[in-house]
Design an enzyme around this catalytic site. Structure first.
Site, mmCIF file in Angstrom:
data_model
loop_
_atom_site.group_PDB
_atom_site.id
_atom_site.type_symbol
_atom_site.label_atom_id
_atom_site.label_comp_id
_atom_site.label_asym_id
_atom_site.label_seq_id
_atom_site.Cartn_x
_atom_site.Cartn_y
_atom_site.Cartn_z
ATOM 1 N N GLU A 146 36.947 36.771 25.564
ATOM 2 C CA GLU A 146 38.088 36.107 26.228
ATOM 3 C C GLU A 146 37.748 34.718 26.758
ATOM 4 O O GLU A 146 36.706 34.518 27.390
ATOM 5 C CB GLU A 146 38.570 36.986 27.381
ATOM 6 C CG GLU A 146 39.832 36.477 28.072
ATOM 7 C CD GLU A 146 40.539 37.593 28.809
ATOM 8 O OE1 GLU A 146 41.237 38.389 28.146
ATOM 9 O OE2 GLU A 146 40.392 37.687 30.031
ATOM 10 N N LYS B 286 46.888 36.519 25.452
ATOM 11 C CA LYS B 286 46.715 37.292 26.684
ATOM 12 C C LYS B 286 47.681 36.714 27.708
ATOM 13 O O LYS B 286 47.480 35.623 28.222
ATOM 14 C CB LYS B 286 45.262 37.163 27.147
ATOM 15 C CG LYS B 286 44.883 38.150 28.218
ATOM 16 C CD LYS B 286 44.665 39.504 27.595
ATOM 17 C CE LYS B 286 43.930 40.478 28.480
ATOM 18 N NZ LYS B 286 44.123 40.407 29.876
ATOM 19 N N GLU C 152 48.324 48.087 27.029
ATOM 20 C CA GLU C 152 47.334 48.257 28.102
ATOM 21 C C GLU C 152 47.817 49.267 29.131
ATOM 22 O O GLU C 152 48.939 49.172 29.623
ATOM 23 C CB GLU C 152 47.104 46.908 28.778
ATOM 24 C CG GLU C 152 46.177 46.987 29.976
ATOM 25 C CD GLU C 152 45.967 45.621 30.594
ATOM 26 O OE1 GLU C 152 45.503 44.706 29.888
ATOM 27 O OE2 GLU C 152 46.264 45.472 31.794
ATOM 28 N N GLU D 261 38.809 47.615 28.537
ATOM 29 C CA GLU D 261 39.039 46.240 28.988
ATOM 30 C C GLU D 261 38.535 46.033 30.424
ATOM 31 O O GLU D 261 38.757 46.888 31.281
ATOM 32 C CB GLU D 261 40.547 45.931 29.019
ATOM 33 C CG GLU D 261 41.289 46.154 27.739
ATOM 34 C CD GLU D 261 42.796 45.940 27.943
ATOM 35 O OE1 GLU D 261 43.550 46.229 27.030
ATOM 36 O OE2 GLU D 261 43.216 45.511 29.046
ATOM 37 N N SER D 262 37.909 44.912 30.647
ATOM 38 C CA SER D 262 37.525 44.409 31.979
ATOM 39 C C SER D 262 36.246 45.049 32.536
ATOM 40 O O SER D 262 35.956 46.225 32.295
ATOM 41 C CB SER D 262 38.617 44.629 33.036
ATOM 42 O OG SER D 262 39.841 44.100 32.640
HETATM 43 O O1 LIG Z 1 41.222 39.346 35.986
HETATM 44 C C1 LIG Z 1 42.004 39.463 36.944
HETATM 45 O O2 LIG Z 1 41.709 39.173 38.111
HETATM 46 C C2 LIG Z 1 43.408 39.953 36.732
HETATM 47 C C3 LIG Z 1 44.260 40.070 37.817
HETATM 48 C C4 LIG Z 1 45.577 40.480 37.635
HETATM 49 C C5 LIG Z 1 46.043 40.780 36.375
HETATM 50 C C6 LIG Z 1 45.186 40.672 35.265
HETATM 51 C C7 LIG Z 1 43.884 40.275 35.442
HETATM 52 N N1 LIG Z 1 43.031 40.136 34.387
HETATM 53 C C8 LIG Z 1 43.417 40.225 33.029
HETATM 54 C C9 LIG Z 1 42.462 40.993 32.220
HETATM 55 O O3 LIG Z 1 42.860 41.998 31.713
HETATM 56 C C10 LIG Z 1 41.061 40.481 32.034
HETATM 57 O O4 LIG Z 1 41.096 39.098 31.922
HETATM 58 C C11 LIG Z 1 40.337 41.021 30.812
HETATM 59 O O5 LIG Z 1 40.427 42.405 30.682
HETATM 60 C C12 LIG Z 1 38.844 40.633 30.898
HETATM 61 O O6 LIG Z 1 38.307 41.116 32.108
HETATM 62 P P1 LIG Z 1 36.866 40.671 32.635
HETATM 63 O O7 LIG Z 1 35.877 40.928 31.541
HETATM 64 O O8 LIG Z 1 36.597 41.521 33.823
HETATM 65 O O9 LIG Z 1 36.960 39.209 32.950
#
Ligand SMILES: O=C(O)c1ccccc1NCC(=O)[C@H](O)[C@H](O)COP(=O)(O)O
Length: 260
Positions: A55, A117, A166, A217-218
């Site tokens: 991303e 996204k 999601e 994700e995340s």
């Molecule tokens: O990332 C945030 O803080 C967030 C807050 C509110 C809504 C969505 C958010 N993020 C979007 C995502 O899903 C992430 O950018 C994506 O999954 C990547 O996550 P990461 O690897 O933890 O940066």
């Protein structure tokens, strides 16, 4: 009002003004609107690639500025060369410092699937996503009714887009599952209080029907987590901050992939 409500309220205004600026006819005149999209499934299941959806993310509501010094073309192209299966480009301006132009740029320099996204709440954004060069759209169960998911997924498929749904819990998964979806992403981040736990992916894995690609994700920061998630049947791993917090995000990804 929680952050997700604020994002959606702002998005409604943004979409209303985008519709005034650019008509559906103009969106459909874009050369990208008529291109054949890349198959998310084909790239994600290609054993020569990492399974990572890398991303481009300058800022987030949970972390503030992550990296606003790098260029989208260099980073996304570096991600692709480091073995990304797909790219994710944030196009929300107010909360993530993203731009629609970032997606156009990423499309123009890459030959792998690109995910738009954003917070999709209106069919207009689906048409817009294709016209900007996206291959995949994200539908977030927490902000959409099953009827809205049906409408947007059906429209997306009719113009060749791949659809990633999601979810964050079992209730969202069970009410939102739809035959037009290609992939189900489990977000390890709770979008209302920002707490993160990869446990969410482990818990939901067994509830995702086999016909859908499984994405985690995340909050993925360790190659060992990917190895464990693969054992639970996950095919894809969406990673933003772990790479973007470095001065050279693509180099950070290359070093991460070497440890998989
Ligand atoms: O990332 C945030 O803080 C967030 C807050 C509110 C809504 C969505 C958010 N993020 C979007 C995502 O899903 C992430 O950018 C994506 O999954 C990547 O996550 P990461 O690897 O933890 O940066």
């Amino acid at each position: 009002m929680n952050i997700l409500d604020k994002i959606v309220a702002n998005k409604k205004k943004e979409v209303a003004s985008a519709k005034k600026r650019t008509s559906y006819v103009e969106l459909e005149e874009s050369e990208y609107f008529h291109r054949e999209t890349y198959s998310f499934k084909e790239f994600l299941l290609d054993p020569k690639r990492s399974g990572i959806i890398a991303e481009f993310k300058r800022k987030s509501p949970s972390k503030g500025i992550i990296n606003d010094k790098v260029r989208v073309s260099a980073v996304t192209n570096g991600y692709a060369n480091a073995g990304a299966s797909a790219l994710s480009v944030l196009t929300d301006r107010n909360f993530f410092m993203g731009r629609k132009a970032d997606l156009v740029k990423a499309r123009s320099v890459n030959t792998i699937p690109v995910l738009r996204k954003d917070f999709m709440i209106d069919e207009y954004q689906v048409i817009e996503a294709k016209s900007l060069g996206a291959d995949i759209i994200l539908l977030i169960a927490a902000i959409l009714t099953p009827a809205e998911i049906d409408t947007m997924a059906t429209l997306a498929k009719s113009i060749g887009l791949n659809v990633l749904l999601e979810v964050h819990n079992l209730e969202e998964l069970e009410r939102s599952i739809h035959p037009k979806l290609d992939a189900i992403g489990v977000n390890n981040r709770n979008l209302t209080d920002f707490t993160v736990s990869v446990e969410t992916s482990y818990q939901l894995a067994k509830h995702i029907p086999a016909e859908f690609l499984k994405i985690s994700e995340s909050a993925i920061s360790d190659p060992a987590t990917i190895r464990h998630l693969k054992l639970e049947g996950f095919n894809g791993f969406l990673i933003g901050e772990t790479f973007m917090k470095h001065a050279d995000p693509a180099q950070a990804m290359k070093e991460f992939v070497a440890q998989l």
